[in-house]
Scaffold this active site. Structure first.
Site, mmCIF file in Angstrom:
data_model
loop_
_atom_site.group_PDB
_atom_site.id
_atom_site.type_symbol
_atom_site.label_atom_id
_atom_site.label_comp_id
_atom_site.label_asym_id
_atom_site.label_seq_id
_atom_site.Cartn_x
_atom_site.Cartn_y
_atom_site.Cartn_z
ATOM 1 N N ARG A 45 52.321 74.631 52.495
ATOM 2 C CA ARG A 45 52.287 73.167 52.311
ATOM 3 C C ARG A 45 53.696 72.590 52.441
ATOM 4 O O ARG A 45 53.902 71.570 53.091
ATOM 5 C CB ARG A 45 51.678 72.844 50.937
ATOM 6 C CG ARG A 45 51.785 71.390 50.525
ATOM 7 C CD ARG A 45 50.891 70.509 51.395
ATOM 8 N NE ARG A 45 50.886 69.141 50.952
ATOM 9 C CZ ARG A 45 51.814 68.231 51.249
ATOM 10 N NH1 ARG A 45 52.828 68.550 52.007
ATOM 11 N NH2 ARG A 45 51.719 67.003 50.810
ATOM 12 N N ILE A 59 57.096 68.402 43.799
ATOM 13 C CA ILE A 59 55.747 68.659 43.307
ATOM 14 C C ILE A 59 55.080 69.706 44.210
ATOM 15 O O ILE A 59 54.280 69.378 45.095
ATOM 16 C CB ILE A 59 54.898 67.370 43.249
ATOM 17 C CG1 ILE A 59 55.628 66.267 42.471
ATOM 18 C CG2 ILE A 59 53.536 67.664 42.612
ATOM 19 C CD1 ILE A 59 54.887 64.940 42.387
ATOM 20 N N PRO A 60 55.433 70.981 44.021
ATOM 21 C CA PRO A 60 54.786 72.029 44.819
ATOM 22 C C PRO A 60 53.282 72.095 44.546
ATOM 23 O O PRO A 60 52.849 72.074 43.396
ATOM 24 C CB PRO A 60 55.471 73.317 44.335
ATOM 25 C CG PRO A 60 56.759 72.876 43.724
ATOM 26 C CD PRO A 60 56.468 71.525 43.146
ATOM 27 N N HIS A 61 52.511 72.143 45.627
ATOM 28 C CA HIS A 61 51.067 72.290 45.534
ATOM 29 C C HIS A 61 50.567 72.899 46.836
ATOM 30 O O HIS A 61 51.296 72.967 47.817
ATOM 31 C CB HIS A 61 50.383 70.945 45.245
ATOM 32 C CG HIS A 61 50.681 69.872 46.244
ATOM 33 N ND1 HIS A 61 51.909 69.242 46.324
ATOM 34 C CD2 HIS A 61 49.909 69.324 47.210
ATOM 35 C CE1 HIS A 61 51.872 68.343 47.301
ATOM 36 N NE2 HIS A 61 50.680 68.383 47.848
ATOM 37 N N GLY A 62 49.326 73.360 46.827
ATOM 38 C CA GLY A 62 48.779 74.068 47.976
ATOM 39 C C GLY A 62 48.252 73.158 49.070
ATOM 40 O O GLY A 62 48.201 71.934 48.924
#
Length: 146
Positions: A45, A59-62
């Protein structure tokens, strides 16, 4: 969303953004929010579109394809006092607070929105970065219903 104090990590240090993102993912895995397959999707991502949001936060997210790896909605907050660069040498983008998130359905969008609104005020980011306990961070974020 209730902030889980066991998912708040203070005083962390990372050499690379990939190391920081992986750490966030591992926190979500250990908390039972995602399967281990979600972690590489978080890295993917960021390579597609930076998870750096400005005001010293990321804001790390998949990826959307990794939604099936989300077991329940969760958030980890990682304080990085020395910062980690989500940009490059010519255009550094330093994050001192990371919000690793995973959301069931479209709940991740709600999380991103709430975090972005709270962190739009850089004073709030400074409070998070300067907090010395997980309780302080949880109280700050729970007070605005993040």
């Amino acid at each position: 969303m209730e902030i889980q104090k066991n998912l708040i990590q203070l005083g962390q240090s990372f050499k690379t953004k990939e190391e920081a993102i992986t750490f966030c993912g591992e926190q979500l895995v250990s908390g039972g929010y995602v399967t281990p397959d979600y972690v590489p999707a978080m890295l993917e991502r960021n390579s597609e579109l930076s998870v750096y949001m400005g005001n010293f936060i990321a804001i790390p997210h998949g990826t959307d394809a990794a939604k099936k790896e989300v077991l329940k909605t969760g958030i980890t907050i990682v304080q990085v006092p020395r910062g980690v660069n989500f940009g490059d040498e010519e255009a550094p983008k330093i994050a001192t607070v990371l919000f690793g998130i995973a959301g069931v359905g479209s709940e991740h969008l709600d999380l991103i929105q709430k975090i972005s609104i709270f962190c739009a005020d850089v004073d709030n980011v400074v409070k998070l970065a300067d907090a010395t306990t997980a309780d302080e961070i949880a109280d700050l974020l729970n007070s605005v219903e993040v």
